[in-house]
Design an enzyme around this catalytic site. Sequence first.
Site, mmCIF file in Angstrom:
data_model
loop_
_atom_site.group_PDB
_atom_site.id
_atom_site.type_symbol
_atom_site.label_atom_id
_atom_site.label_comp_id
_atom_site.label_asym_id
_atom_site.label_seq_id
_atom_site.Cartn_x
_atom_site.Cartn_y
_atom_site.Cartn_z
ATOM 1 N N ARG A 42 0.043 -17.392 8.256
ATOM 2 C CA ARG A 42 0.517 -16.438 9.279
ATOM 3 C C ARG A 42 0.665 -17.097 10.648
ATOM 4 O O ARG A 42 0.442 -16.453 11.677
ATOM 5 C CB ARG A 42 -0.432 -15.238 9.407
ATOM 6 C CG ARG A 42 -0.455 -14.331 8.211
ATOM 7 C CD ARG A 42 0.521 -13.174 8.404
ATOM 8 N NE ARG A 42 0.593 -12.400 7.187
ATOM 9 C CZ ARG A 42 0.083 -11.177 7.041
ATOM 10 N NH1 ARG A 42 -0.500 -10.586 8.042
ATOM 11 N NH2 ARG A 42 0.203 -10.559 5.897
ATOM 12 N N ARG A 102 1.667 -12.118 15.238
ATOM 13 C CA ARG A 102 1.484 -11.317 16.458
ATOM 14 C C ARG A 102 0.558 -11.918 17.499
ATOM 15 O O ARG A 102 0.512 -11.437 18.626
ATOM 16 C CB ARG A 102 0.981 -9.923 16.070
ATOM 17 C CG ARG A 102 2.077 -9.040 15.516
ATOM 18 C CD ARG A 102 1.521 -7.813 14.857
ATOM 19 N NE ARG A 102 0.779 -8.169 13.659
ATOM 20 C CZ ARG A 102 0.214 -7.303 12.836
ATOM 21 N NH1 ARG A 102 0.279 -6.025 13.086
ATOM 22 N NH2 ARG A 102 -0.428 -7.715 11.769
ATOM 23 N N ARG A 118 10.148 -9.861 17.963
ATOM 24 C CA ARG A 118 10.012 -8.684 17.105
ATOM 25 C C ARG A 118 10.478 -7.433 17.844
ATOM 26 O O ARG A 118 11.140 -6.568 17.264
ATOM 27 C CB ARG A 118 8.555 -8.534 16.690
ATOM 28 C CG ARG A 118 8.304 -7.452 15.673
ATOM 29 C CD ARG A 118 6.809 -7.322 15.482
ATOM 30 N NE ARG A 118 6.440 -6.310 14.540
ATOM 31 C CZ ARG A 118 6.523 -5.011 14.752
ATOM 32 N NH1 ARG A 118 7.007 -4.557 15.896
ATOM 33 N NH2 ARG A 118 6.117 -4.159 13.830
ATOM 34 N N ASP A 137 8.208 -11.990 3.854
ATOM 35 C CA ASP A 137 7.050 -11.241 3.365
ATOM 36 C C ASP A 137 7.048 -11.280 1.847
ATOM 37 O O ASP A 137 8.108 -11.402 1.227
ATOM 38 C CB ASP A 137 7.092 -9.789 3.850
ATOM 39 C CG ASP A 137 5.723 -9.156 3.758
ATOM 40 O OD1 ASP A 137 4.928 -9.328 4.694
ATOM 41 O OD2 ASP A 137 5.419 -8.528 2.724
ATOM 42 N N TYR A 182 0.607 -3.600 -4.962
ATOM 43 C CA TYR A 182 1.376 -2.826 -3.978
ATOM 44 C C TYR A 182 2.400 -1.916 -4.653
ATOM 45 O O TYR A 182 2.657 -0.801 -4.198
ATOM 46 C CB TYR A 182 2.101 -3.764 -3.008
ATOM 47 C CG TYR A 182 1.182 -4.423 -2.002
ATOM 48 C CD1 TYR A 182 0.763 -3.728 -0.869
ATOM 49 C CD2 TYR A 182 0.735 -5.721 -2.173
ATOM 50 C CE1 TYR A 182 -0.073 -4.315 0.070
ATOM 51 C CE2 TYR A 182 -0.100 -6.323 -1.248
ATOM 52 C CZ TYR A 182 -0.503 -5.616 -0.131
ATOM 53 O OH TYR A 182 -1.338 -6.203 0.784
HETATM 54 O O1 CP3 Z 1 2.419 -17.370 7.174
HETATM 55 C C1 CP3 Z 1 3.451 -17.093 7.808
HETATM 56 O O2 CP3 Z 1 3.563 -17.311 9.047
HETATM 57 C C2 CP3 Z 1 4.667 -16.586 7.051
HETATM 58 C C3 CP3 Z 1 4.892 -15.179 7.090
HETATM 59 C C4 CP3 Z 1 4.163 -14.215 6.176
HETATM 60 C C5 CP3 Z 1 4.073 -12.840 6.503
HETATM 61 N N1 CP3 Z 1 3.528 -12.172 5.446
HETATM 62 C C6 CP3 Z 1 4.543 -12.252 7.761
HETATM 63 C C7 CP3 Z 1 4.060 -10.917 8.150
HETATM 64 C C8 CP3 Z 1 3.586 -14.369 4.925
HETATM 65 C C9 CP3 Z 1 3.350 -15.653 4.127
HETATM 66 C C10 CP3 Z 1 3.201 -13.070 4.464
HETATM 67 C C11 CP3 Z 1 2.630 -12.803 3.130
HETATM 68 C C12 CP3 Z 1 2.019 -11.486 2.846
HETATM 69 N N2 CP3 Z 1 2.511 -10.256 3.155
HETATM 70 C C13 CP3 Z 1 0.855 -11.308 2.083
HETATM 71 C C14 CP3 Z 1 0.065 -12.396 1.430
HETATM 72 C C15 CP3 Z 1 -0.651 -13.216 2.425
HETATM 73 C C16 CP3 Z 1 -2.013 -12.732 2.767
HETATM 74 O O3 CP3 Z 1 -2.248 -12.427 3.941
HETATM 75 O O4 CP3 Z 1 -2.860 -12.703 1.853
HETATM 76 C C17 CP3 Z 1 0.610 -9.930 1.991
HETATM 77 C C18 CP3 Z 1 -0.560 -9.269 1.305
HETATM 78 C C19 CP3 Z 1 1.681 -9.266 2.654
HETATM 79 C C20 CP3 Z 1 1.919 -7.804 2.777
HETATM 80 C C21 CP3 Z 1 1.932 -7.381 4.188
HETATM 81 N N3 CP3 Z 1 2.914 -7.701 5.112
HETATM 82 C C22 CP3 Z 1 0.967 -6.607 4.870
HETATM 83 C C23 CP3 Z 1 -0.300 -6.061 4.238
HETATM 84 C C24 CP3 Z 1 1.411 -6.463 6.207
HETATM 85 C C25 CP3 Z 1 0.780 -5.660 7.312
HETATM 86 C C26 CP3 Z 1 -0.223 -6.551 7.986
HETATM 87 C C27 CP3 Z 1 -0.673 -6.012 9.305
HETATM 88 O O5 CP3 Z 1 -1.656 -6.598 9.778
HETATM 89 O O6 CP3 Z 1 -0.071 -5.077 9.854
HETATM 90 C C28 CP3 Z 1 2.595 -7.186 6.345
HETATM 91 C C29 CP3 Z 1 3.399 -7.357 7.563
HETATM 92 C C30 CP3 Z 1 3.555 -8.746 8.092
HETATM 93 N N4 CP3 Z 1 3.972 -9.810 7.354
HETATM 94 C C31 CP3 Z 1 3.361 -9.177 9.450
HETATM 95 C C32 CP3 Z 1 3.684 -10.532 9.484
HETATM 96 C C33 CP3 Z 1 3.710 -11.440 10.691
HETATM 97 C C34 CP3 Z 1 2.964 -8.286 10.624
HETATM 98 C C35 CP3 Z 1 4.129 -7.400 10.884
HETATM 99 C C36 CP3 Z 1 4.402 -7.089 12.328
HETATM 100 O O7 CP3 Z 1 4.998 -7.916 13.039
HETATM 101 O O8 CP3 Z 1 4.052 -5.968 12.720
#
Ligand code: CP3
Length: 353
Positions: free
Chosen positions: A24, A28, A37, A74, A151
């Site tokens: 990640r 943010r 964003r 994602d 999911y």
């Molecule tokens: O690592 C990176 O920089 C690459 C980007 C990346 C994102 N999601 C961006 C993202 C990667 C590799 C993921 C994978 C992902 N997405 C996983 C597996 C990784 C892990 O953490 O175990 C999972 C379970 C998801 C599903 C997902 N996407 C969730 C549960 C959420 C909400 C998280 C939150 O804290 O709100 C997301 C959204 C998401 N994906 C964000 C980012 C930067 C935040 C979204 C935003 O900008 O509001």
Amino acid sequence: MNDFRFLRALRREPVDTTPVWIMRQAGRYLPEYRATRARAGSFLALAKTPELACEVTLQPLARFELDAAILFSDILTVPDAMGLGLHFVEGEGPKFARPLRSAADIARLGVPDPAQDLRYVTDAVSLIRRELGDRAPLIGFAGSPWTLACYMIEGEGSSSYARAKAMMWNDPVSLHRLLDVNARAVAAYLLAQIEAGAQALQVFDTWGGLLAPAAFREFSQRYLHQVAALVKADPRARDVPLILFSKGANGHLEGLAASGCDALGLDWTIGLDEARARVGDRVALQGNLDPATLHASPEAIRSEVQATLASYGRGPGHVFNLGHGITPDIDPAHVAVLVDAVHEYGRGMGNGK
Ligand code: CP3
């Protein structure tokens, strides 16, 4: 360019210093991410617009001496392409409009064609590769069949995934069918990312650790093996290392290493010394500093980095990372401290045996 220290370490070849990237890393905690964003209007608009996805992918590399970029996207893009209707509710995370609630819902699913249904991802990969040049290699990724199923069945995030787990007993035939479709979809998606320019791959099995040991082997590990086998059988994947990150699955490192993957990602609940003793000759290891360490002082971060490097010990095959994604509340200055400390204290660690 196949000589980046990140790719060398994944192949367990000697490196000048330990490579580092952060799960990640484009997120943010960076004000420039929040600005892009806001311009995009939503997380999904950002992820689905190749120019903007490229912009945020590169943001952390402009600030820190990271050894790899990771595609900004994602894991839930795949079920979205399967027709489940992904959207994000502000402050609540991902939701599907059409979650899988019956055997009939699962029977209808097919493997999406990445060239059509996930074109915005492969376009982003090509663009990022062009913009990155020789600066760093690009990691592509996907979710694991089991984590995606969690999911897809639940329809949103959950702490227990009780609906997905209930299906293990109430309709295992449908669950196995879903996991098989997911495995084939994930493999096709990863191969499409390679074709577009991804130089390494990571599979995120975020919810593998929810499963009891026998269930993990049957419903998570078996399908990680299927993904690895399908990817590795394809000539396009020959020089592309594959990392499996199964969070909370420390009891299964040997079984995961036997998948044919090149590296295992580790969370922070196991020592790198123990993990290396168990599988170190077969695969590289990636990890595993507790993400909360980034709340500590710069001095404490530096000493924790040193301790993590020492825990792996000397010899090739270590990629430094956090044990899970960086959280939005972290000060970017602390990330700079971490990255610089890895390169400073890692010097000479990844040489020889
Ligand atoms: O690592 C990176 O920089 C690459 C980007 C990346 C994102 N999601 C961006 C993202 C990667 C590799 C993921 C994978 C992902 N997405 C996983 C597996 C990784 C892990 O953490 O175990 C999972 C379970 C998801 C599903 C997902 N996407 C969730 C549960 C959420 C909400 C998280 C939150 O804290 O709100 C997301 C959204 C998401 N994906 C964000 C980012 C930067 C935040 C979204 C935003 O900008 O509001």
